[in-house]
Design a protein around this motif. Structure first.
Motif, PDB file in Angstrom:
ATOM      1  N   ALA A   1     -18.538  25.710  42.251  1.00 58.44           N
ATOM      2  CA  ALA A   1     -19.427  26.397  41.311  1.00 58.44           C
ATOM      3  C   ALA A   1     -19.509  25.660  39.974  1.00 58.44           C
ATOM      4  O   ALA A   1     -20.555  25.654  39.314  1.00 58.44           O
ATOM      5  CB  ALA A   1     -18.936  27.827  41.089  1.00 58.44           C
ATOM      6  N   LYS A   2     -18.426  25.021  39.614  1.00 58.09           N
ATOM      7  CA  LYS A   2     -18.336  24.370  38.306  1.00 58.09           C
ATOM      8  C   LYS A   2     -19.085  23.043  38.258  1.00 58.09           C
ATOM      9  O   LYS A   2     -19.710  22.701  37.243  1.00 58.09           O
ATOM     10  CB  LYS A   2     -16.858  24.145  37.963  1.00 58.09           C
ATOM     11  N   PHE A   3     -19.043  22.284  39.374  1.00 58.49           N
ATOM     12  CA  PHE A   3     -19.561  20.912  39.341  1.00 58.49           C
ATOM     13  C   PHE A   3     -20.858  20.707  40.130  1.00 58.49           C
ATOM     14  O   PHE A   3     -21.713  19.911  39.724  1.00 58.49           O
ATOM     15  CB  PHE A   3     -18.501  19.936  39.868  1.00 58.49           C
ATOM     16  N   LEU A   4     -21.025  21.390  41.245  1.00 56.68           N
ATOM     17  CA  LEU A   4     -22.099  21.011  42.164  1.00 56.68           C
ATOM     18  C   LEU A   4     -23.516  21.271  41.663  1.00 56.68           C
ATOM     19  O   LEU A   4     -24.400  20.432  41.884  1.00 56.68           O
ATOM     20  CB  LEU A   4     -21.889  21.673  43.526  1.00 56.68           C
ATOM     21  N   PRO A   5     -23.815  22.404  41.022  1.00 55.92           N
ATOM     22  CA  PRO A   5     -25.209  22.617  40.611  1.00 55.92           C
ATOM     23  C   PRO A   5     -25.749  21.512  39.700  1.00 55.92           C
ATOM     24  O   PRO A   5     -26.889  21.059  39.878  1.00 55.92           O
ATOM     25  CB  PRO A   5     -25.166  23.969  39.896  1.00 55.92           C
ATOM     26  N   ASN A   6     -24.946  21.053  38.759  1.00 56.47           N
ATOM     27  CA  ASN A   6     -25.401  19.988  37.863  1.00 56.47           C
ATOM     28  C   ASN A   6     -25.406  18.617  38.536  1.00 56.47           C
ATOM     29  O   ASN A   6     -26.149  17.720  38.125  1.00 56.47           O
ATOM     30  CB  ASN A   6     -24.526  19.938  36.612  1.00 56.47           C
ATOM     31  N   MET A   7     -24.587  18.463  39.595  1.00 57.55           N
ATOM     32  CA  MET A   7     -24.610  17.201  40.336  1.00 57.55           C
ATOM     33  C   MET A   7     -25.797  17.156  41.289  1.00 57.55           C
ATOM     34  O   MET A   7     -26.321  16.078  41.581  1.00 57.55           O
ATOM     35  CB  MET A   7     -23.296  17.014  41.100  1.00 57.55           C
ATOM     36  N   ALA A   8     -26.241  18.303  41.781  1.00 52.33           N
ATOM     37  CA  ALA A   8     -27.366  18.332  42.715  1.00 52.33           C
ATOM     38  C   ALA A   8     -28.614  17.734  42.086  1.00 52.33           C
ATOM     39  O   ALA A   8     -29.314  16.943  42.722  1.00 52.33           O
ATOM     40  CB  ALA A   8     -27.624  19.764  43.179  1.00 52.33           C
ATOM     41  N   ASP A   9     -28.897  18.097  40.855  1.00 55.83           N
ATOM     42  CA  ASP A   9     -30.101  17.561  40.213  1.00 55.83           C
ATOM     43  C   ASP A   9     -29.801  16.358  39.321  1.00 55.83           C
ATOM     44  O   ASP A   9     -30.666  15.891  38.575  1.00 55.83           O
ATOM     45  CB  ASP A   9     -30.823  18.650  39.418  1.00 55.83           C
ATOM     46  N   CYS A  10     -28.579  15.828  39.440  1.00 58.37           N
ATOM     47  CA  CYS A  10     -28.158  14.638  38.685  1.00 58.37           C
ATOM     48  C   CYS A  10     -28.220  14.823  37.179  1.00 58.37           C
ATOM     49  O   CYS A  10     -28.316  13.841  36.426  1.00 58.37           O
ATOM     50  CB  CYS A  10     -28.949  13.401  39.117  1.00 58.37           C
ATOM     51  N   THR A  11     -28.165  16.087  36.719  1.00 60.26           N
ATOM     52  CA  THR A  11     -27.868  16.299  35.305  1.00 60.26           C
ATOM     53  C   THR A  11     -26.508  15.680  35.010  1.00 60.26           C
ATOM     54  O   THR A  11     -26.278  15.123  33.931  1.00 60.26           O
ATOM     55  CB  THR A  11     -27.860  17.798  34.976  1.00 60.26           C
ATOM     56  N   TRP A  12     -25.592  15.829  35.985  1.00 64.38           N
ATOM     57  CA  TRP A  12     -24.334  15.081  35.996  1.00 64.38           C
ATOM     58  C   TRP A  12     -24.353  14.172  37.209  1.00 64.38           C
ATOM     59  O   TRP A  12     -24.776  14.565  38.292  1.00 64.38           O
ATOM     60  CB  TRP A  12     -23.121  16.021  36.098  1.00 64.38           C
ATOM     61  N   THR A  13     -23.909  12.944  37.044  1.00 64.10           N
ATOM     62  CA  THR A  13     -23.832  12.022  38.173  1.00 64.10           C
ATOM     63  C   THR A  13     -22.384  11.883  38.622  1.00 64.10           C
ATOM     64  O   THR A  13     -21.466  12.421  38.006  1.00 64.10           O
ATOM     65  CB  THR A  13     -24.435  10.652  37.814  1.00 64.10           C
ATOM     66  N   GLY A  14     -22.173  11.161  39.710  1.00 62.94           N
ATOM     67  CA  GLY A  14     -20.836  11.037  40.279  1.00 62.94           C
ATOM     68  C   GLY A  14     -20.516   9.625  40.699  1.00 62.94           C
ATOM     69  O   GLY A  14     -21.412   8.781  40.879  1.00 62.94           O
ATOM     70  N   THR A  15     -19.229   9.352  40.863  1.00 63.18           N
ATOM     71  CA  THR A  15     -18.758   8.042  41.309  1.00 63.18           C
ATOM     72  C   THR A  15     -17.599   8.224  42.278  1.00 63.18           C
ATOM     73  O   THR A  15     -17.044   9.314  42.421  1.00 63.18           O
ATOM     74  CB  THR A  15     -18.248   7.175  40.140  1.00 63.18           C
ATOM     75  N   MET A  16     -17.214   7.133  42.923  1.00 61.83           N
ATOM     76  CA  MET A  16     -15.983   7.098  43.711  1.00 61.83           C
ATOM     77  C   MET A  16     -15.144   5.922  43.225  1.00 61.83           C
ATOM     78  O   MET A  16     -15.640   4.805  43.078  1.00 61.83           O
ATOM     79  CB  MET A  16     -16.292   6.997  45.208  1.00 61.83           C
TER      80      MET A  16
END
Length: 597
Positions: free
Chosen positions: A146-161
């Protein structure tokens, strides 16, 4: 000076004539009617050709720049990224509960090919986010999702590995990044990671890093590795962004290609992190992301071949050079176009037969992923696990080869940067290396995947080939050109597997020395199966009483058959060479002492 046109007709053909997706019982596939997928592909194609492709050379020429701890992408990238977000393209196949559109993974893969063909470096920003999203979705707590995924879905926040460290690549048990437990349940992460794609940039409000590290006091080696969520900015309980975390970019890597993507050295200095999944089970969670990433990299290898091929065809039709030995084809000009010459035709047919067969293979793999995840089909999950190193290794090796062949069509102009062919070659090259170098993929295939579940999944693949041949052996239009070559190639693959069984236990090097050839042998058989299935679909569409599901014309299907015959006659026989190399064993490979090299 390059261009890109989305191959929407061919994608429609694969989905609706070959895979017959709308008739599948996979949940969600009943929505994939031809009109719907066509509309999605047409819009994605416009974005690819009109927005992303014009920025491809810009990204290559400008690269990224680091100023005062902030990485700035090439001109135009941020505006294009905003446009991708606003159009919902970053969330196409993500969970609707967390802001996604809920389409099958198959659709995301097809659209991803378009975007990567147009601009691989740009598309990696959302691609890495997709992988990080998948890992949190699969292994995170309800609160983390709930904390991370909604903003990652629309790339308001991006991600890395974050896996690799300066002193260790594939052998992750050697990593030194440490995670110190804190009283509040969080961890302090300290260490350095390298080769981190999209590690730092200003196109999103936050960057969610997934970082492998070892909890202090935990087991040694790979058994002590855990995975942590480490945001660039701390996320408060109410979802707002708090203080800057102890993560910073140390440098931007200077690379051979994909200059438009910010590949960074990342430093973690007592950064706050949150355990993702179980303690000391980090590889299990990371493989969720890595397996998806490996399929995505296979798609990238294919996509660079697609872009290079389209431009090579244009050049071969326009460039006047020499005369056709069978008679002048351009009497009003000083020479005939390059495309009249047999060796140019050979090169273009190599490329065309690979990209179309490879596309069918890739989309079949994506369908298996949907079948595994949406239908909870463990057999499909096992089969796609077997296929993952083949998709990654074979499609990227051959994708690079085809990009080089496309460059060769240009002659000297292919070596000149303004023509853009160099970028396809350079961008394709990384796909053979990252997310597990292709030699590692081959070792994984032979060393682990073949014997997985008692060899059940490779036997299931052989059964699919045998069943297809048996069901269609009375079709004379298929038999000589498609079924007989496929049967011979499949027997080569089975013989290679038998060789490993008979010799691998006595001398493991006999199996490992043949692993790379086996991966390519397997890849050729997969493309052979895809071409046989495509030929059957094309013949059906050309029959008098047929109504094509993809709504293309007769010339399309005739061309498909001709291209498939080329692959079966000119490319598939390579399986015999690979088998001969495998059966030669390890003696000649291991004969020299290390000092003799």
């Amino acid at each position: 000076m390059t261009r890109y046109t989305a191959p929407t007709d061919d994608m429609q053909f694969v989905l609706h004539d070959v895979l017959n997706v709308s008739a599948s019982d996979i949940p969600g596939y009943n929505d994939l009617e031809a009109d719907f997928t066509s509309a999605v592909f047409e819009e994605a194609g416009k974005i690819a050709s009109q927005v992303l492709e014009p920025l491809n050379a810009v990204g290559d020429q400008q690269g990224c720049r680091l100023e005062n701890g902030v990485v700035y992408p090439p001109d135009g990238f941020k505006a294009a990224f905003d446009q991708m977000r606003e159009g919902g393209w970053t969330a196409l196949d993500l969970d609707p509960d967390y802001g996604g559109q809920g389409m099958p993974y198959l659709m995301g893969t097809a659209v991803g090919e378009m975007f990567s063909s147009a601009n691989q470096a740009f598309t990696m920003y959302q691609g890495l986010t997709h992988g990080a999203y998948a890992a949190i979705h699969a292994h995170g707590t309800d609160n983390q999702k709930a904390k991370f995924l909604p903003n990652m879905a629309d790339c308001t926040w991006t991600g890395t590995m974050n896996l690799t460290e300066p002193h260790c690549g594939t052998d992750l048990g050697l990593m030194r990044t440490k995670a110190a437990p804190q009283a509040d349940g969080s961890y302090k992460i300290s260490g350095q990671k390298i080769f981190i794609s999209a590690g730092e940039h200003n196109m999103s409000d936050n960057i969610i890093h997934l970082v492998l590290g070892k909890i202090v006091g935990g087991p040694e080696g790979i058994k002590g590795v855990s995975l942590f969520i480490v945001p660039k900015f701390i996320v408060n309980d109410d979802g707002t962004l708090g203080e800057r975390n102890g993560v910073s970019v140390g440098n931007i890597e200077k690379k051979m290609g994909i200059h438009g993507n910010s590949t960074c050295v990342m430093n973690y200095d007592d950064a706050t992190g949150y355990l993702l999944g179980e303690e000391h089970k980090g590889m299990r969670a990371m493989f969720t992301m890595m397996n998806e990433a490996r399929l995505g990299v296979g798609m990238q290898g294919l996509s660079q071949a697609v872009g290079a091929y389209q431009n090579a065809v244009d050049y071969a039709k326009d460039r006047l050079q020499g005369r056709d030995v069978t008679g002048v084809k351009n009497p009003d000009g000083p020479a005939d176009p390059l495309i009249v010459h047999p060796d140019i035709r050979r090169s273009l047919m190599d490329q065309k037969s690979f990209v179309e067969g490879g596309r069918a293979f890739l989309l079949w793999g994506a369908q298996l992923i949907d079948q595994a995840h949406r239908a909870q089909d463990t057999d499909a999950d096992g089969l796609v696990s077997l296929m993952t190193p083949v998709i990654k290794g074979f499609l990227t090796d051959k994708g690079f080869d085809m990009a080089v062949q496309a460059q060769q069509v240009y002659g000297g102009h292919g070596y000149i940067e303004e023509h853009g062919m160099s970028q396809f070659v350079r961008d394709a090259r990384i796909t053979q290396i990252y997310e597990g170098a292709n030699g590692v993929q081959a070792l994984d295939l032979v060393g682990r995947k073949l014997a997985q579940d008692g060899g059940k999944h490779v036997m299931a693949f052989f059964d699919q080939v045998k069943t297809f041949i048996k069901e269609n052996e009375t079709d004379e239009a298929l038999k000589a050109d498609f079924l007989d070559p496929l049967k011979h190639a499949s027997k080569d693959l089975q013989s290679a597997g038998m060789y490993f069984m008979q010799n691998g236990m006595k001398n493991p090097n006999d199996a490992l020395a043949g692993s790379y050839d086996f991966m390519h042998l397997f890849g050729h058989v997969c493309l052979g199966l895809m071409w046989a299935r495509s030929a059957k679909a094309a013949l059906a569409a050309l029959s008098d009483d047929a109504t094509s599901r993809s709504n293309t014309d007769a010339a399309f299907y005739e061309t498909k058959l001709t291209t498939g015959r080329y692959y079966m006659a000119r490319q598939l026989p390579a399986t015999a060479t690979h088998l001969a190399r495998i059966q030669s064993g390890a003696d000649t490979v291991m004969a020299l002492d290390a000092e003799a090299f």
